[in-house]
Design an enzyme around this catalytic site. Structure first.
Site, PDB file in Angstrom:
ATOM      1  N   TYR A 288      -2.159   5.170  -3.365  1.00 28.78           N
ATOM      2  CA  TYR A 288      -2.580   6.568  -3.136  1.00 28.78           C
ATOM      3  C   TYR A 288      -1.515   7.518  -3.678  1.00 28.78           C
ATOM      4  O   TYR A 288      -1.820   8.492  -4.361  1.00 28.78           O
ATOM      5  CB  TYR A 288      -2.778   6.764  -1.637  1.00 28.78           C
ATOM      6  CG  TYR A 288      -3.295   8.104  -1.197  1.00 28.78           C
ATOM      7  CD1 TYR A 288      -2.414   9.070  -0.714  1.00 28.78           C
ATOM      8  CD2 TYR A 288      -4.650   8.405  -1.233  1.00 28.78           C
ATOM      9  CE1 TYR A 288      -2.879  10.300  -0.280  1.00 28.78           C
ATOM     10  CE2 TYR A 288      -5.120   9.627  -0.792  1.00 28.78           C
ATOM     11  CZ  TYR A 288      -4.226  10.576  -0.310  1.00 28.78           C
ATOM     12  OH  TYR A 288      -4.680  11.794   0.128  1.00 28.78           O
TER      13      TYR A 288
ATOM     14  N   SER B  81      -1.707  15.983  -2.753  1.00 32.34           N
ATOM     15  CA  SER B  81      -1.315  15.461  -1.441  1.00 32.34           C
ATOM     16  C   SER B  81       0.191  15.611  -1.260  1.00 32.34           C
ATOM     17  O   SER B  81       0.930  15.812  -2.223  1.00 32.34           O
ATOM     18  CB  SER B  81      -1.695  13.970  -1.360  1.00 32.34           C
ATOM     19  OG  SER B  81      -1.015  13.325  -0.305  1.00 32.34           O
TER      20      SER B  81
HETATM   21  C1  GCO Z   1      -1.192   8.696   5.227  1.00 29.02           C
HETATM   22  C2  GCO Z   1      -2.108   9.902   5.239  1.00 29.02           C
HETATM   23  C3  GCO Z   1      -1.747  10.853   4.114  1.00 29.02           C
HETATM   24  C4  GCO Z   1      -2.597  12.104   4.259  1.00 29.02           C
HETATM   25  C5  GCO Z   1      -2.410  13.128   3.198  1.00 29.02           C
HETATM   26  C6  GCO Z   1      -1.031  13.673   3.193  1.00 29.02           C
HETATM   27  O1  GCO Z   1      -1.676   7.592   5.437  1.00 29.02           O
HETATM   28  O2  GCO Z   1       0.004   8.918   4.995  1.00 29.02           O
HETATM   29  O3  GCO Z   1      -3.470   9.498   5.135  1.00 29.02           O
HETATM   30  O4  GCO Z   1      -1.945  10.226   2.890  1.00 29.02           O
HETATM   31  O5  GCO Z   1      -3.939  11.732   4.280  1.00 29.02           O
HETATM   32  O6  GCO Z   1      -2.740  12.600   1.936  1.00 29.02           O
HETATM   33  O7  GCO Z   1      -0.995  14.685   2.194  1.00 29.02           O
END
Ligand code: GCO
Length: 264
Positions: A160, A147
């Site tokens: 995340y 990501s």
């Molecule tokens: C957020 C987004 C990101 C994208 C992606 C970016 O909330 O910032 O969901 O996380 O999904 O992962 O690469």
């Protein structure tokens, strides 16, 4: 005789979380390049069957298996079933993932752990068991879907980012340990894409929507099909000497500090 470096005819590709979104777009790309698709879903038999029928409607050979990538017993059972019923897995795309948007100081530990379990431990578990066959055959392709958050933080997505940052380094370590078996392990780092995951922050006029469009040199959200070239490349002969790389497909967002809002 011309060789098509990107031809995946005769290859079997397992895509986790391939029932929708980026996983479905990447699976379509692999299928259109000739691969047989094995799609994993975690919860809904109906969603899985609908996805398999969707791929088949395009003449793509597709199979579906319902299992939780974080449950090692289910992973072992299903990898065995897939290799018995479909064939050896040549390509593994670790795409399944979740996100929880909460300020770190408010986030429940259980929520933080759940994000890491699905987004980081899951890819480890399934790779550990798929790679055994790849090692025995001295051939394989593993692609971890990282990501933007493998490189940058953002308010409310700390769990995340920690998981996707870890997945970047896990990718490098898989490459380090498995390249000697002619297994190429790499990652794809999507920028901001128009999917169900980003729908809440992509509403027209939402400050984040305007921010991302302004912050991305390409001036738009990614279309999931924009990932097909990258996943075909990393699944094909064309990447046989590429190891431990994260290929960012982000419209240039990581290349720049951005520009003032009023600048064209
Ligand atoms: C957020 C987004 C990101 C994208 C992606 C970016 O909330 O910032 O969901 O996380 O999904 O992962 O690469």
């Amino acid at each position: 005789m011309s060789i098509n470096l990107f031809d995946l005819t005769g290859k079997i590709a397992l895509i986790t979380g391939g029932t929708h979104g980026l996983g479905m777009a990447m699976a379509m790309g692999l299928g259109n390049a000739g691969a047989t698709l094995v799609i994993n879903g975690a919860s809904s038999e109906e969603k899985l069957n609908n996805a398999v029928n969707y791929y088949k409607s395009f003449g793509i050979n597709a199979y579906g298996y319902l299992f939780d990538v974080t449950n090692e017993t289910q992973v072992i059972e299903n990898i065995t079933k897939i290799e018995r019923e479909v064939g050896n897995i040549d390509i593994l795309v670790n795409n399944a993932g979740i996100i929880k948007r909460t300020p770190l100081e408010e986030m429940e530990v259980t929520d933080f752990e759940q994000v890491l379990k699905v987004d980081l431990v899951g890819p480890f578990i399934i790779s550990k068991h798929v790679v055994k066959g790849m090692i025995s055959r001295r051939q394989g392709k593993i692609i971890n879907i990282c990501s933007m958050m493998s490189e940058l933080g953002r308010n409310t997505v700390g769990a995340y980012a920690a998981a996707k940052g870890g997945l970047k380094m896990l990718t490098k370590n898989m490459a380090t340990e498995w390249a000697k078996y002619n297994i190429q392990t790499n990652g794809i780092g999507p920028g901001y894409f128009a999917t169900s995951q980003t729908a809440p922050i992509r509403v027209e006029g939402h400050p984040f929507n305007d921010f991302i469009v302004g912050r991305t040199p390409a001036g738009r959200w990614g279309d999931p099909n924009d990932l097909q070239g990258a996943v075909i490349f990393l699944s094909s002969k064309a990447s046989d000497f590429v190891n431990g790389q994260i290929l960012y497909v982000d419209g240039g967002i990581l290349a720049t500090i951005g520009k003032p809002l009023n600048e064209k």
